[in-house]
Design a protein around this motif. Structure first.
Motif, PDB file in Angstrom:
ATOM      1  N   GLY A 183       9.718  14.179   7.831  1.00 20.55           N
ATOM      2  CA  GLY A 183       8.513  14.926   8.184  1.00 20.55           C
ATOM      3  C   GLY A 183       7.336  14.635   7.277  1.00 20.55           C
ATOM      4  O   GLY A 183       6.191  14.769   7.682  1.00 20.55           O
ATOM      5  N   GLN A 184       7.626  14.223   6.039  1.00 22.14           N
ATOM      6  CA  GLN A 184       6.553  13.918   5.094  1.00 22.14           C
ATOM      7  C   GLN A 184       6.248  12.422   5.059  1.00 22.14           C
ATOM      8  O   GLN A 184       5.112  12.017   4.827  1.00 22.14           O
ATOM      9  CB  GLN A 184       6.926  14.376   3.684  1.00 22.14           C
ATOM     10  N   ILE A 185       7.283  11.604   5.289  1.00 20.89           N
ATOM     11  CA  ILE A 185       7.095  10.154   5.319  1.00 20.89           C
ATOM     12  C   ILE A 185       7.581   9.625   6.659  1.00 20.89           C
ATOM     13  O   ILE A 185       8.685   9.956   7.109  1.00 20.89           O
ATOM     14  CB  ILE A 185       7.865   9.470   4.178  1.00 20.89           C
ATOM     15  N   SER A 186       6.732   8.839   7.276  1.00 24.04           N
ATOM     16  CA  SER A 186       7.113   8.229   8.551  1.00 24.04           C
ATOM     17  C   SER A 186       6.494   6.838   8.631  1.00 24.04           C
ATOM     18  O   SER A 186       5.847   6.379   7.684  1.00 24.04           O
ATOM     19  CB  SER A 186       6.643   9.103   9.723  1.00 24.04           C
ATOM     20  N   GLY A 187       6.713   6.167   9.742  1.00 26.84           N
ATOM     21  CA  GLY A 187       6.172   4.819   9.866  1.00 26.84           C
ATOM     22  C   GLY A 187       6.255   4.307  11.283  1.00 26.84           C
ATOM     23  O   GLY A 187       7.002   4.826  12.114  1.00 26.84           O
ATOM     24  N   ILE A 188       5.448   3.297  11.550  1.00 32.05           N
ATOM     25  CA  ILE A 188       5.504   2.555  12.811  1.00 32.05           C
ATOM     26  C   ILE A 188       6.031   1.173  12.455  1.00 32.05           C
ATOM     27  O   ILE A 188       5.382   0.423  11.726  1.00 32.05           O
ATOM     28  CB  ILE A 188       4.114   2.439  13.469  1.00 32.05           C
ATOM     29  N   PHE A 189       7.210   0.845  12.967  1.00 35.07           N
ATOM     30  CA  PHE A 189       7.846  -0.420  12.566  1.00 35.07           C
ATOM     31  C   PHE A 189       7.043  -1.622  13.060  1.00 35.07           C
ATOM     32  O   PHE A 189       6.605  -1.665  14.210  1.00 35.07           O
ATOM     33  CB  PHE A 189       9.263  -0.508  13.127  1.00 35.07           C
ATOM     34  N   ALA A 216       0.839  -1.202   0.000  1.00 43.50           N
ATOM     35  CA  ALA A 216       0.000   0.000   0.000  1.00 43.50           C
ATOM     36  C   ALA A 216       0.874   1.252   0.000  1.00 43.50           C
ATOM     37  O   ALA A 216       0.573   2.234  -0.697  1.00 43.50           O
ATOM     38  CB  ALA A 216      -0.920  -0.004   1.216  1.00 43.50           C
ATOM     39  N   PHE A 217       1.957   1.224   0.782  1.00 46.01           N
ATOM     40  CA  PHE A 217       2.862   2.377   0.786  1.00 46.01           C
ATOM     41  C   PHE A 217       3.410   2.624  -0.624  1.00 46.01           C
ATOM     42  O   PHE A 217       3.431   3.763  -1.105  1.00 46.01           O
ATOM     43  CB  PHE A 217       4.023   2.160   1.754  1.00 46.01           C
ATOM     44  N   SER A 265       4.115  13.700  -3.582  1.00 39.38           N
ATOM     45  CA  SER A 265       4.064  14.821  -2.637  1.00 39.38           C
ATOM     46  C   SER A 265       3.166  14.561  -1.441  1.00 39.38           C
ATOM     47  O   SER A 265       3.136  15.356  -0.507  1.00 39.38           O
ATOM     48  CB  SER A 265       3.588  16.098  -3.349  1.00 39.38           C
ATOM     49  N   VAL A 266       2.436  13.465  -1.450  1.00 39.86           N
ATOM     50  CA  VAL A 266       1.475  13.236  -0.372  1.00 39.86           C
ATOM     51  C   VAL A 266       2.202  12.766   0.898  1.00 39.86           C
ATOM     52  O   VAL A 266       3.123  11.954   0.838  1.00 39.86           O
ATOM     53  CB  VAL A 266       0.421  12.191  -0.807  1.00 39.86           C
ATOM     54  N   PRO A 267       1.816  13.307   2.064  1.00 43.83           N
ATOM     55  CA  PRO A 267       2.404  12.817   3.329  1.00 43.83           C
ATOM     56  C   PRO A 267       1.877  11.414   3.625  1.00 43.83           C
ATOM     57  O   PRO A 267       0.680  11.162   3.498  1.00 43.83           O
ATOM     58  CB  PRO A 267       1.917  13.824   4.369  1.00 43.83           C
ATOM     59  N   ILE A 268       2.763  10.513   4.052  1.00 41.31           N
ATOM     60  CA  ILE A 268       2.364   9.114   4.284  1.00 41.31           C
ATOM     61  C   ILE A 268       2.850   8.650   5.651  1.00 41.31           C
ATOM     62  O   ILE A 268       4.021   8.846   6.006  1.00 41.31           O
ATOM     63  CB  ILE A 268       2.955   8.163   3.219  1.00 41.31           C
ATOM     64  N   LEU A 269       1.944   8.031   6.393  1.00 39.02           N
ATOM     65  CA  LEU A 269       2.316   7.301   7.601  1.00 39.02           C
ATOM     66  C   LEU A 269       2.177   5.819   7.289  1.00 39.02           C
ATOM     67  O   LEU A 269       1.069   5.321   7.078  1.00 39.02           O
ATOM     68  CB  LEU A 269       1.418   7.671   8.785  1.00 39.02           C
ATOM     69  N   ALA A 270       3.283   5.113   7.237  1.00 37.68           N
ATOM     70  CA  ALA A 270       3.287   3.697   6.863  1.00 37.68           C
ATOM     71  C   ALA A 270       3.126   2.831   8.114  1.00 37.68           C
ATOM     72  O   ALA A 270       3.955   2.877   9.020  1.00 37.68           O
ATOM     73  CB  ALA A 270       4.584   3.350   6.141  1.00 37.68           C
ATOM     74  N   MET A 271       2.054   2.062   8.147  1.00 36.79           N
ATOM     75  CA  MET A 271       1.830   1.108   9.235  1.00 36.79           C
ATOM     76  C   MET A 271       2.210  -0.290   8.735  1.00 36.79           C
ATOM     77  O   MET A 271       2.086  -0.591   7.545  1.00 36.79           O
ATOM     78  CB  MET A 271       0.361   1.116   9.671  1.00 36.79           C
ATOM     79  N   LEU A 272       2.630  -1.144   9.665  1.00 39.34           N
ATOM     80  CA  LEU A 272       2.955  -2.543   9.373  1.00 39.34           C
ATOM     81  C   LEU A 272       4.055  -2.667   8.320  1.00 39.34           C
ATOM     82  O   LEU A 272       3.940  -3.423   7.347  1.00 39.34           O
ATOM     83  CB  LEU A 272       1.704  -3.323   8.930  1.00 39.34           C
ATOM     84  N   VAL A 273       5.103  -1.898   8.490  1.00 39.38           N
ATOM     85  CA  VAL A 273       6.274  -2.005   7.617  1.00 39.38           C
ATOM     86  C   VAL A 273       7.509  -2.223   8.480  1.00 39.38           C
ATOM     87  O   VAL A 273       7.528  -1.865   9.658  1.00 39.38           O
ATOM     88  CB  VAL A 273       6.474  -0.743   6.751  1.00 39.38           C
ATOM     89  N   GLU A 274       8.514  -2.803   7.888  1.00 36.74           N
ATOM     90  CA  GLU A 274       9.751  -3.049   8.625  1.00 36.74           C
ATOM     91  C   GLU A 274      10.673  -1.844   8.522  1.00 36.74           C
ATOM     92  O   GLU A 274      10.620  -1.075   7.561  1.00 36.74           O
ATOM     93  CB  GLU A 274      10.434  -4.304   8.077  1.00 36.74           C
TER      94      GLU A 274
END
Length: 313
Positions: free
Chosen positions: A118-124, A86-87, A96-105
Motif C-alpha cells: 500500500g505504501q510502495i507499488s510499481g508499474i512493471f 530514482a526509487f 516513510s514516503v509512499p512511492i510509485l515506481a515507474m520503469l522498474v522490473e
C-alpha cells in the motif's frame, strides 16, 4: 579564489531558495493533490513520463519535480520515481514516503512492496516470460522447445514459466552460465536443444558485454532470440513483446488516483497492454516469414485466454 567563493555562495543561495519554495508549497497546498516526481537523470525520458502522467491526471493533480535534498522533508505525499536508481534514492532518503515506481522490473520492486504494501507499488517495465515465450510460438508455430540461459542464482526465476509451458504445447530447459568461460559452450548446447532462445531481463547473463556474442552465435546457427526488450530487438533479437509508455502511464495515473482517494497504492502490476517489436532485417536474413504484429498479439492473447492453439482447439 574570490570567484570560486562567489560561485559556491550563489549555489548555496539557490539551494536555500529552492528549499524555501518547496516548504512553502508543501505547507500551503492540500497534500493529497500534489505528487512529487523523482527523475532518472535522463532529462528526455523524465519529461516524457511526466507529460504522459500530467495528460492523464489533468488539473486535479500537480506533479512537481523533487530534488534529492528535499525528499527527507516529504510527509504523506506520494513520490513517483522513474527507474530503479530514482526509487533507491527516494527510499534511502525517506523510508516513510509512499512511492510509485515507474520503469522498474518485477524482480526489483516486488520485495519492497511486500515489506510496505500500500505504501510502495510499481508499474512493471518488463514483460511476463510466458508472454515472451508465446511471442516466439506465434512466429515459429512448430516451436515446442525453448532454451533458457540462467545463472545458479537466477535459475529459480524460470520455474513458474517451465510449469506453465506444457499448457501451451511447449517445454523449456535451463542451461546454467556461472562465468564467462561457461557462456559460449552453454549457449551452443542451448541452441542445439531449443527451437528458439528466450532472453530474459537477467543482467548476469544478458548485458552489454555478452549480448553481441549471444546474438551472433545464435544467428550463425540459424536460431532466433526472443525478448527481453525493444533494445534487444534493435541489437539483433528477432522479436520481443513490450509495454508501451502510454499504457504504463494510464496505469500509473490510475494508481496515483487510487492513492489520493484511499491513502494506499494497489499492488505492483504489469501493464494491461503489450505490443510486439520485430526486427524484419534479421527475419529476412534467417528466411523466417514473420506474421504481422497484430496477428502475433492476437495469438498471444488467445493463448493466454485459453482460446485456440493446443489447449483450446
Amino acid at each position: 579564489m574570490l570567484s570560486v567563493a562567489r560561485r559556491y555562495l550563489r549555489q548555496a543561495i539557490w539551494a536555500i531558495a529552492g528549499l524555501v519554495i518547496f516548504t512553502s508549497v508543501n505547507a500551503q497546498e492540500p497534500s493529497n493533490r500534489i505528487v512529487y516526481i523523482a527523475g532518472s537523470g535522463n532529462t528526455a525520458l523524465d519529461q516524457h513520463v511526466q507529460v504522459l502522467l500530467e495528460e492523464r491526471l489533468g488539473n486535479n493533480v500537480t506533479l512537481m519535480a523533487i530534488a534529492d535534498e528535499q525528499i527527507p522533508m516529504v510527509e504523506g505525499t506520494p513520490v513517483v520515481s522513474i527507474g530503479p536508481s530514482a526509487f533507491s534514492r527516494v527510499r534511502q532518503a525517506n523510508r516513510s514516503v509512499p512511492i510509485l515506481a515507474m520503469l522498474v522490473e518485477k524482480s526489483f520492486i516486488d520485495g519492497f512492496a511486500e515489506i510496505a504494501p500500500g505504501q510502495i507499488s510499481g508499474i512493471f517495465y518488463d514483460v511476463p516470460l510466458l508472454r515472451q515465450a508465446l511471442t516466439g510460438k506465434a512466429i515459429l508455430p512448430h516451436a515446442n522447445t525453448i532454451a533458457i540461459l540462467a545463472t545458479t542464482n537466477s535459475v529459480e526465476l524460470y520455474e513458474p514459466l517451465i510449469d506453465q509451458l506444457p499448457d501451451h504445447g511447449m517445454s523449456a530447459r535451463v542451461f546454467v552460465v556461472d562465468n564467462d568461460e561457461d557462456l559460449i559452450p552453454s549457449l551452443v548446447r542451448a541452441l542445439g536443444y531449443g527451437d528458439f532462445l528466450l532472453a530474459a531481463p537477467d543482467n548476469a547473463v544478458y548485458n552489454p558485454r555478452t549480448i553481441k556474442h549471444i546474438l551472433l552465435t545464435a544467428y550463425r546457427r540459424n536460431k532466433i532470440v526472443i525478448g527481453p526488450s525493444q533494445a534487444y530487438v534493435k541489437a539483433g533479437a528477432l522479436a520481443s513483446s513490450y509495454a508501451p509508455f502510454p499504457a504504463m502511464a494510464d496505469q500509473g495515473a490510475e494508481f496515483i488516483e487510487q492513492f489520493l482517494a484511499t491513502g494506499k497504492f494497489p499492488d505492483p502490476a504489469y501493464s494491461p497492454v503489450f505490443r510486439v517489436e520485430v526486427n524484419n532485417q534479421v527475419a529476412r536474413s534467417l528466411n523466417i516469414p514473420v506474421p504481422d504484429r497484430d496477428h502475433i498479439n492476437q495469438f498471444v492473447q488467445d493463448q493466454l485466454m485459453g482460446k485456440g492453439g493446443p489447449t483450446g482447439e
